[in-house]
Design an enzyme around this catalytic site. Structure first.
Site, PDB file in Angstrom:
ATOM      1  N   SER A  82      -9.674   1.279   3.304  1.00  0.00           N
ATOM      2  CA  SER A  82      -8.860   2.127   2.479  1.00  0.00           C
ATOM      3  C   SER A  82      -7.810   1.374   1.656  1.00  0.00           C
ATOM      4  O   SER A  82      -7.267   1.938   0.708  1.00  0.00           O
ATOM      5  CB  SER A  82      -8.142   3.163   3.350  1.00  0.00           C
ATOM      6  OG  SER A  82      -7.264   2.525   4.264  1.00  0.00           O
ATOM      7  N   SER A 100      -9.677  -1.330   7.494  1.00  0.00           N
ATOM      8  CA  SER A 100      -9.196  -1.098   6.122  1.00  0.00           C
ATOM      9  C   SER A 100      -8.550  -2.267   5.417  1.00  0.00           C
ATOM     10  O   SER A 100      -8.327  -2.208   4.212  1.00  0.00           O
ATOM     11  CB  SER A 100      -8.216   0.067   6.100  1.00  0.00           C
ATOM     12  OG  SER A 100      -8.924   1.257   5.979  1.00  0.00           O
ATOM     13  N   LYS A 127       0.862  -1.186   0.000  1.00  0.00           N
ATOM     14  CA  LYS A 127       0.000   0.000   0.000  1.00  0.00           C
ATOM     15  C   LYS A 127       0.898   1.236   0.000  1.00  0.00           C
ATOM     16  O   LYS A 127       1.970   1.231   0.631  1.00  0.00           O
ATOM     17  CB  LYS A 127      -0.865  -0.065   1.276  1.00  0.00           C
ATOM     18  CG  LYS A 127      -1.951   0.978   1.414  1.00  0.00           C
ATOM     19  CD  LYS A 127      -2.807   0.646   2.653  1.00  0.00           C
ATOM     20  CE  LYS A 127      -3.881   1.665   2.948  1.00  0.00           C
ATOM     21  NZ  LYS A 127      -4.722   1.288   4.116  1.00  0.00           N
TER      22      LYS A 127
HETATM   23  N1  GLN Z   1     -13.143   2.922   6.885  1.00  0.00           N
HETATM   24  C1  GLN Z   1     -12.542   3.407   8.083  1.00  0.00           C
HETATM   25  C2  GLN Z   1     -12.376   4.904   7.984  1.00  0.00           C
HETATM   26  O1  GLN Z   1     -13.088   5.463   7.271  1.00  0.00           O
HETATM   27  C3  GLN Z   1     -11.250   2.682   8.337  1.00  0.00           C
HETATM   28  C4  GLN Z   1     -10.024   3.242   7.748  1.00  0.00           C
HETATM   29  C5  GLN Z   1      -8.807   2.432   8.058  1.00  0.00           C
HETATM   30  O2  GLN Z   1      -8.875   1.364   8.679  1.00  0.00           O
HETATM   31  N2  GLN Z   1      -7.644   2.947   7.684  1.00  0.00           N
HETATM   32  O3  GLN Z   1     -11.599   5.544   8.611  1.00  0.00           O
END
Ligand code: GLN
Length: 489
Positions: A150, A174, A73
């Site tokens: 993400s 994420s 990532k």
């Molecule tokens: N979807 C979650 C958010 O909006 C998680 C993001 C993550 O785990 N980096 O922050």
């Protein structure tokens, strides 16, 4: 069929038998990356990857990662390779050092072939907010559905069989949510198990290094490689690294599994409910004791608000260094304040701005008690309840997402009542730091559904044991877009 469609261990055997070489694997992975239609890449490191793979001429029999291509990532620092976290504010930023996980993979001679897209700065869950635009779910060739975020690019490229594994980060879900939407195994180990040195911080009390694989054994092998104390990350644990694959295949007779009544009740998708129920029956047939317990609806309803206050507050403070001066493009301006204002106005998307406003608001002196401290107290209550359940049970089993990959436009990161519990409960794993793994459950109209299993701190070996039993139940080991299967449920 290509070697890239196999498991890490199978690719390793092919390398040991001389059926393929790191260079061949890398060339093919790069070709697949270039041909990918999901917008999964920030950078394809063709030159670096081919150079490194060419130097790998003596296969190491005892090192399963030797010559294996992977993707990281784009919020992991990679020396001499642009790292933007999919944000305009970091465009052109080239780190001077590698993240510890990248160093470990390099030392094991795994070959990084690219950096994947993410929701900007790892905030968000839709795979639509990165500066390169939307990342698509490879299970939907019409590109109408999310792969989630993400860690969208890492999920899309593992599911599309470009690589057998990809690194992600998990602050709220994420890795584990996109794993569900893309039919993958997604692990977030215990907080502190893997060093976060070189991972761009979002909310450090919640941040974890995580990753995607296409089977449970690969996930266990990778944890053995990436885990361990790192003096560059003072939050990394001194606990000895274990052979995490050791219990895979052992009986789950007598294992105690809790399902959460209110989470199960929040699921409305009939196909998910049916497969979930059948999988529980199958676990029972293998001798597991599966029982439904109450968590408290109010507590579960409060997860999202608690998560947003804590994560945005930490994010605001951690990203204060993104001022348009230290990193990324110079957006111009006469004074320091000017430069910062312009850089932040042009460099951040709407989602980031909104989150920083929420974070700053929660951290204002007059708001701290009612917002920030209250959220911290609520987090403690959620963790306490979770630990109480895990004092009586070995694992918590839940659906990982409310259903299959949602259509674009059907979901945003704004608060919605629709799936308040079903869409947010994975954050319990981040509040508590407990290890948590998502696994494919089945397919509905060709789209994956997933479940999640959470265990006790540092008991990943046990987690992999039950996860592999689950993998046998579903028959979805090795699932990918290329290796499509219907599954048993
Ligand atoms: N979807 C979650 C958010 O909006 C998680 C993001 C993550 O785990 N980096 O922050």
């Amino acid at each position: 069929m290509s070697y890239l469609d196999l498991s890490i261990r199978e690719i390793h055997e092919a390398l040991v038998n001389g059926e393929t070489t790191p260079l061949e694997l890398t060339k093919e992975a790069v070709a697949r990356a270039k041909a990918n239609k999901e917008n999964a890449f920030e950078t394809i490191c063709e030159k670096e990857a081919l150079e490194f793979a060419s130097s790998l001429t003596e296969v190491e029999k005892d090192n399963v990662f030797y010559g294996i291509p992977y993707i990281a990532k784009d919020n992991f620092s990679t020396k001499d390779i642009e790292t933007t976290a999919s944000s305009n504010i970091l465009k052109g930023y080239v780190p001077l050092f590698d993240a510890t996980v990248i160093t470990k993979l390099k030392a094991a001679k795994a070959v990084m072939i690219g950096k994947s897209t993410l929701d900007e700065l790892a905030m968000g869950g839709t795979g639509t907010t990165g500066h390169l635009g939307t990342t698509y779910n490879p299970y939907d060739p019409e590109h109408k559905r999310m792969v989630g975020g993400s860690s969208c690019g890492s999920a899309a490229s593992t599911a599309a069989s470009i690589v057998p594994f990809a690194l992600g980060s998990d602050t709220g879900d994420s890795v584990r949510k996109p794993a569900s939407l893309a039919g993958l195994v997604g692990l977030k180990p215990t907080w502190g198990r893997i060093s976060r040195f070189g991972l761009f911080p979002f909310a450090p009390s919640l941040d974890h290094v995580g990753y995607f694989t296409r089977n449970v054994e690969d996930s266990a092998l990778l944890l053995g490689l990436l885990s361990g104390r790192d003096d560059k990350d003072s939050t990394s644990s001194f606990k000895p690294v274990e052979k995490y694959e050791e219990k895979i295949g052992e009986s789950i007779e007598g294992v105690r599994i809790a399902c959460i009544k209110e989470i199960d009740e929040s699921i409305t998708d009939p196909a998910l409910l049916k497969k979930y129920k059948v999988s529980i029956d199958a676990l029972r047939k293998q001798g597991a004791i599966v029982e439904s317990v109450e968590f408290g609806k109010d507590l579960l309803d409060s997860i999202y608000a608690t998560y947003i206050v804590i994560s945005c507050a930490e994010a605001t403070s951690n990203n204060a260094n993104l001022d348009g001066i230290k990193f990324g493009p110079n957006y111009g301006g006469k004074t320091y304040q000017d430069v910062m204002m312009t850089a932040r106005t042009k460099g951040f998307s709407e989602l980031i701005k909104r989150r920083f406003v929420i974070g700053s608001f929660a951290l204002m002196r007059e708001n701290q008690d009612v917002l920030f401290l209250r959220a911290q107290k609520n987090r403690a209550k959620i963790v306490e309840k979770t630990n109480e359940i895990l004092s009586k049970y070995d694992f918590v089993l839940t659906p990982a997402a409310p259903g299959v990959a949602p259509l674009f436009g059907a979901k945003s990161d704004k608060l919605s009542d629709e799936y308040l519990i079903a869409d947010n409960h994975l954050a319990i794993g981040n509040f508590s730091g407990l290890p948590s793994i998502t696994l494919p459950l089945g397919l509905e109209d060709g789209l994956p559904l997933g479940i999640n299993i959470m265990g006790r701190a540092f008991e990943e070996k046990e987690l992999f044991k039950v996860a592999s039993a689950f993998e046998n139940i579903t028959g979805l080991k090795g699932l990918s877009v290329i290796n499509k299967k219907e599954g048993n449920l």
